[in-house]
Design an enzyme around this catalytic site. Sequence first.
Site, PDB file in Angstrom:
ATOM      1  N   HIS B 278       0.825  -1.220   0.000  1.00 18.74           N
ATOM      2  CA  HIS B 278       0.000   0.000   0.000  1.00 18.74           C
ATOM      3  C   HIS B 278       0.854   1.262   0.000  1.00 18.74           C
ATOM      4  O   HIS B 278       1.825   1.381   0.718  1.00 18.74           O
ATOM      5  CB  HIS B 278      -1.037  -0.003   1.124  1.00 18.74           C
ATOM      6  CG  HIS B 278      -0.494  -0.009   2.519  1.00 18.74           C
ATOM      7  ND1 HIS B 278      -0.116   1.141   3.166  1.00 18.74           N
ATOM      8  CD2 HIS B 278      -0.279  -1.019   3.395  1.00 18.74           C
ATOM      9  CE1 HIS B 278       0.307   0.827   4.398  1.00 18.74           C
ATOM     10  NE2 HIS B 278       0.226  -0.459   4.554  1.00 18.74           N
ATOM     11  N   ASP B 290       6.310   0.559   6.632  1.00 16.13           N
ATOM     12  CA  ASP B 290       4.856   0.407   6.476  1.00 16.13           C
ATOM     13  C   ASP B 290       4.295   1.501   5.599  1.00 16.13           C
ATOM     14  O   ASP B 290       3.922   2.546   6.094  1.00 16.13           O
ATOM     15  CB  ASP B 290       4.209   0.410   7.867  1.00 16.13           C
ATOM     16  CG  ASP B 290       2.727   0.092   7.825  1.00 16.13           C
ATOM     17  OD1 ASP B 290       2.255  -0.380   6.783  1.00 16.13           O
ATOM     18  OD2 ASP B 290       2.056   0.331   8.848  1.00 16.13           O
ATOM     19  N   GLU B 324      -4.810   1.848   2.711  1.00  9.07           N
ATOM     20  CA  GLU B 324      -4.907   0.665   3.575  1.00  9.07           C
ATOM     21  C   GLU B 324      -5.064   1.071   5.033  1.00  9.07           C
ATOM     22  O   GLU B 324      -5.801   0.456   5.791  1.00  9.07           O
ATOM     23  CB  GLU B 324      -3.647  -0.211   3.418  1.00  9.07           C
ATOM     24  CG  GLU B 324      -3.736  -1.580   4.106  1.00  9.07           C
ATOM     25  CD  GLU B 324      -3.267  -1.601   5.562  1.00  9.07           C
ATOM     26  OE1 GLU B 324      -3.521  -2.605   6.251  1.00  9.07           O
ATOM     27  OE2 GLU B 324      -2.661  -0.609   6.018  1.00  9.07           O
ATOM     28  N   GLU B 325      -4.360   2.138   5.416  1.00  3.44           N
ATOM     29  CA  GLU B 325      -4.257   2.467   6.853  1.00  3.44           C
ATOM     30  C   GLU B 325      -5.574   2.886   7.484  1.00  3.44           C
ATOM     31  O   GLU B 325      -5.873   2.492   8.608  1.00  3.44           O
ATOM     32  CB  GLU B 325      -3.215   3.571   7.074  1.00  3.44           C
ATOM     33  CG  GLU B 325      -1.773   3.162   6.777  1.00  3.44           C
ATOM     34  CD  GLU B 325      -1.246   2.070   7.715  1.00  3.44           C
ATOM     35  OE1 GLU B 325      -1.981   1.617   8.600  1.00  3.44           O
ATOM     36  OE2 GLU B 325      -0.073   1.667   7.541  1.00  3.44           O
ATOM     37  N   ASP B 352       3.248  -6.450   3.284  1.00  2.00           N
ATOM     38  CA  ASP B 352       2.870  -5.360   4.203  1.00  2.00           C
ATOM     39  C   ASP B 352       3.241  -5.738   5.631  1.00  2.00           C
ATOM     40  O   ASP B 352       2.453  -5.611   6.546  1.00  2.00           O
ATOM     41  CB  ASP B 352       1.365  -5.056   4.073  1.00  2.00           C
ATOM     42  CG  ASP B 352       0.949  -3.872   4.936  1.00  2.00           C
ATOM     43  OD1 ASP B 352       1.833  -3.078   5.329  1.00  2.00           O
ATOM     44  OD2 ASP B 352      -0.252  -3.747   5.241  1.00  2.00           O
ATOM     45  N   HIS B 422       3.953   2.732  12.583  1.00  2.00           N
ATOM     46  CA  HIS B 422       3.061   3.887  12.810  1.00  2.00           C
ATOM     47  C   HIS B 422       3.686   4.971  13.685  1.00  2.00           C
ATOM     48  O   HIS B 422       2.964   5.779  14.275  1.00  2.00           O
ATOM     49  CB  HIS B 422       1.735   3.443  13.451  1.00  2.00           C
ATOM     50  CG  HIS B 422       0.913   2.541  12.597  1.00  2.00           C
ATOM     51  ND1 HIS B 422      -0.319   2.072  12.979  1.00  2.00           N
ATOM     52  CD2 HIS B 422       1.131   2.012  11.357  1.00  2.00           C
ATOM     53  CE1 HIS B 422      -0.819   1.288  12.017  1.00  2.00           C
ATOM     54  NE2 HIS B 422       0.060   1.229  11.025  1.00  2.00           N
TER      55      HIS B 422
END
Lengths: 463, 463
Positions: B278, B290, B324-325, B352, B422
């Site tokens: 993503h 990520d 995606e997130e 991912d 994140h």
Amino acid sequence: MKKLSILLFLSVAIGFAQNADEKQLKSVYSTSLINGQSYAWLDHLSNEIGGRLSGSANAAKAVQYTKAELEKLGLDNVWLQEVLVPKWERGGAEVAYMQTNSGKIDMQICALGGSVATKDGGIEAEVIEVKGIDDLKLLGKDKIQGKIVFYNRPMQADLISTFEAYGGCVDQRYAGAKEALKYGAVGVVVRSMNLRMDDYPHTGSMGYEDVAVEDRIPAAAISTNGAELLSKQLQKDPKTKFGFTMYCKQFKDVKSHNVIGEITGSEFPNEIIIVGGHLDSWDLGDGSHDDGAGVVQSMEVLRLMKETGYKPKRTIRVVLFMNEENGLRGGKKYAEIAKEKGEKHVFALESDAGGFTPRGFSFDCSDENFAQVESWKALFKPYLIHYFEKGGSGADIGPLKDDQIVLAGLRPDSQRYFDHHHAANDTFDAVNKRELELGAATMTSLVYLFDKYGTVTPKKIKG
Amino acid sequence: MKKLSILLFLSVAIGFAQNADEKQLKSVYSTSLINGQSYAWLDHLSNEIGGRLSGSANAAKAVQYTKAELEKLGLDNVWLQEVLVPKWERGGAEVAYMQTNSGKIDMQICALGGSVATKDGGIEAEVIEVKGIDDLKLLGKDKIQGKIVFYNRPMQADLISTFEAYGGCVDQRYAGAKEALKYGAVGVVVRSMNLRMDDYPHTGSMGYEDVAVEDRIPAAAISTNGAELLSKQLQKDPKTKFGFTMYCKQFKDVKSHNVIGEITGSEFPNEIIIVGGHLDSWDLGDGSHDDGAGVVQSMEVLRLMKETGYKPKRTIRVVLFMNEENGLRGGKKYAEIAKEKGEKHVFALESDAGGFTPRGFSFDCSDENFAQVESWKALFKPYLIHYFEKGGSGADIGPLKDDQIVLAGLRPDSQRYFDHHHAANDTFDAVNKRELELGAATMTSLVYLFDKYGTVTPKKIKG
């Protein structure tokens, strides 16, 4: 019916043993990950003590610290084993430059361990770039005399094992100077054993063998970025001069120690299992991966056994070897004393490949013993430990080799190891706590299995 | 004799195929490690563009950049697929503090993605610490009303898969606010989903579902060190007040894109294989692990096929999913369009889980297809790829699921993933070039095998 009963009994017994092993491994891994001590020990070794080159004050501090920590574990015996080690010092920071038409460019180098200093004021000379020692003969004295030999064969990037790539290059570092001086070279500069492009020069041992001290030439490592820059400059201008100054000094051998602790076996106290790493390190970083990690993991093996309530049948000994990097005196001394005392070592495990996620082990042993190891593979699967291959073990335990002992080396993921190896960035922050702890648990699990089941004694072949 | 001839022919044919596969994998791995493009792409995505939250200017830049790079590869088709995405902004930097008897202590927090802002001037309230959503019911409105709920259940450290540990905690982050507001809480603070003790707060998506906007309460993540500090302070003084200010804002949905490129299959162009990651990321770091890593690895799969001269039989498509997130809109849109067009997808692979050393794959497929995968394991052994298990695949490819397709997710080593996930330290320097490249080669190898041998079509069961 009788046969059936025996079969039933056997399969229940084997099932019970497997179940006990599964439980013990689970307990070992959980304890290491939740209540581990290895990371805190490494923090002290790296951040409170730092680089621990043989014969240095820091090496002595590391001996005292680890001895004191082992004593706190309530082992049956903790002692120091005296060993004479070489003492070499880097001296002041190295200076290097490349003299180009557009001016002087500073370069990142470091002395190789064991190198002589440059003469006062440093050396400056033209450079001849080679891809290895074999090139010297082809070039001959004519083209080498009076020059600095620049060994620039990179590590082979498409090998999956970075140790294999290292093995394919390290002759340049170890023997580059003693070979080049035969052709009249005045110094050598070696591309760092590093797969990454960066500015860190990586040191490591080199040797002159029987070359007289006055005939020795200085040897330095240059960073990978520096090596590329120098090589490009030489293509533009083969007359480019390179200059460097180094202040290193070799002293007389000094007293140091292996640090040893043991839990006495409850059933077979005379069968000895050792687990170890090396306490000395190079001086540029703090030696966290090489081999602080192996030291604290080895200490943790004995602590995890105690912490999980496992009482070994055989004697389990942790050995923190001195002087792996530039002499192997600790490993040799340990084997010598073991032989003198007639000690029977059945299994030896070394961790000296960094504190990265463990993948398995490499074994130096008989086929019978390797078959036994393979029968344990399923126990390791939940922990993603999959690599069980025949091959090398570890430098420090090598001198114990005979036809009875099983030698093994922990094999962590090797991709990042040479980013840090022997360089100023081999530091505590580059070690991940969980990866280190998983390694300690993996080692403890294998030691547990060898302790519980013993090794396979080879059948005597009739003469 | 005839039987023997057939057997001989078959074993020669199988041997020949295996040999060709071995060669192709070797070529793929070597090309990725020696002449890879993934790391340079990631450098641009991370360092020139940066964090790419859906709807942001950076996300649009990433769409244009990756489209342009795919166009340079000489694929048969490259296009953008429009998709409406949510747009949420953090606003200014969050401020938080703990009011103790000895003064105000600054705390490290960040807004969870999707949270409302605090009211002007922030909120300050007493804190009630819980270990999870279930505790709310036990405590009841009496003890929660007017307070900030502090979710402090840590990730379980002794699970080997850190994703499993994440799965055991993430309900606090996703649903913590919507559950706490039912009991009159005025805000929530959630312990970061991080196994390491440090000062980075980790964001991530949260949802209010059908709670009216005016009833929503602000939700923040607190660093693991902060969570421990707050918990200790609450033990000393349960009346301790916590204050925080957040400026986040939710906008109307905006147009964005999935980025798609393909090589048309030479034999079965209507059988589609996709590989993807993503393109969006959270805003605190630069989204290198990520999922910048998954994006560049997926692009690299097609480039490595071309570079090694392999011409796929089936259509190989790279899909860089948007959102995606915080919405999965890209994955849903892609599946919707595929269905509309009646496209036949036979295999989908997602990366991912970070750019770490690849260990293998997780599969969501029939037993027949899984058996085929297992028959390929030996081909991967030289590359230390050992993990082939049934399980989940990837969020973006999930909407393609039917009873025919094989879904798979790359499974890299997971130990360091949640150190960065994140958070502001999900940055380019945390990605190792070789580890990233090994992942790309591993993905390419599996895609090659599925392209060459196809999937196993299940036998129709008679009704």
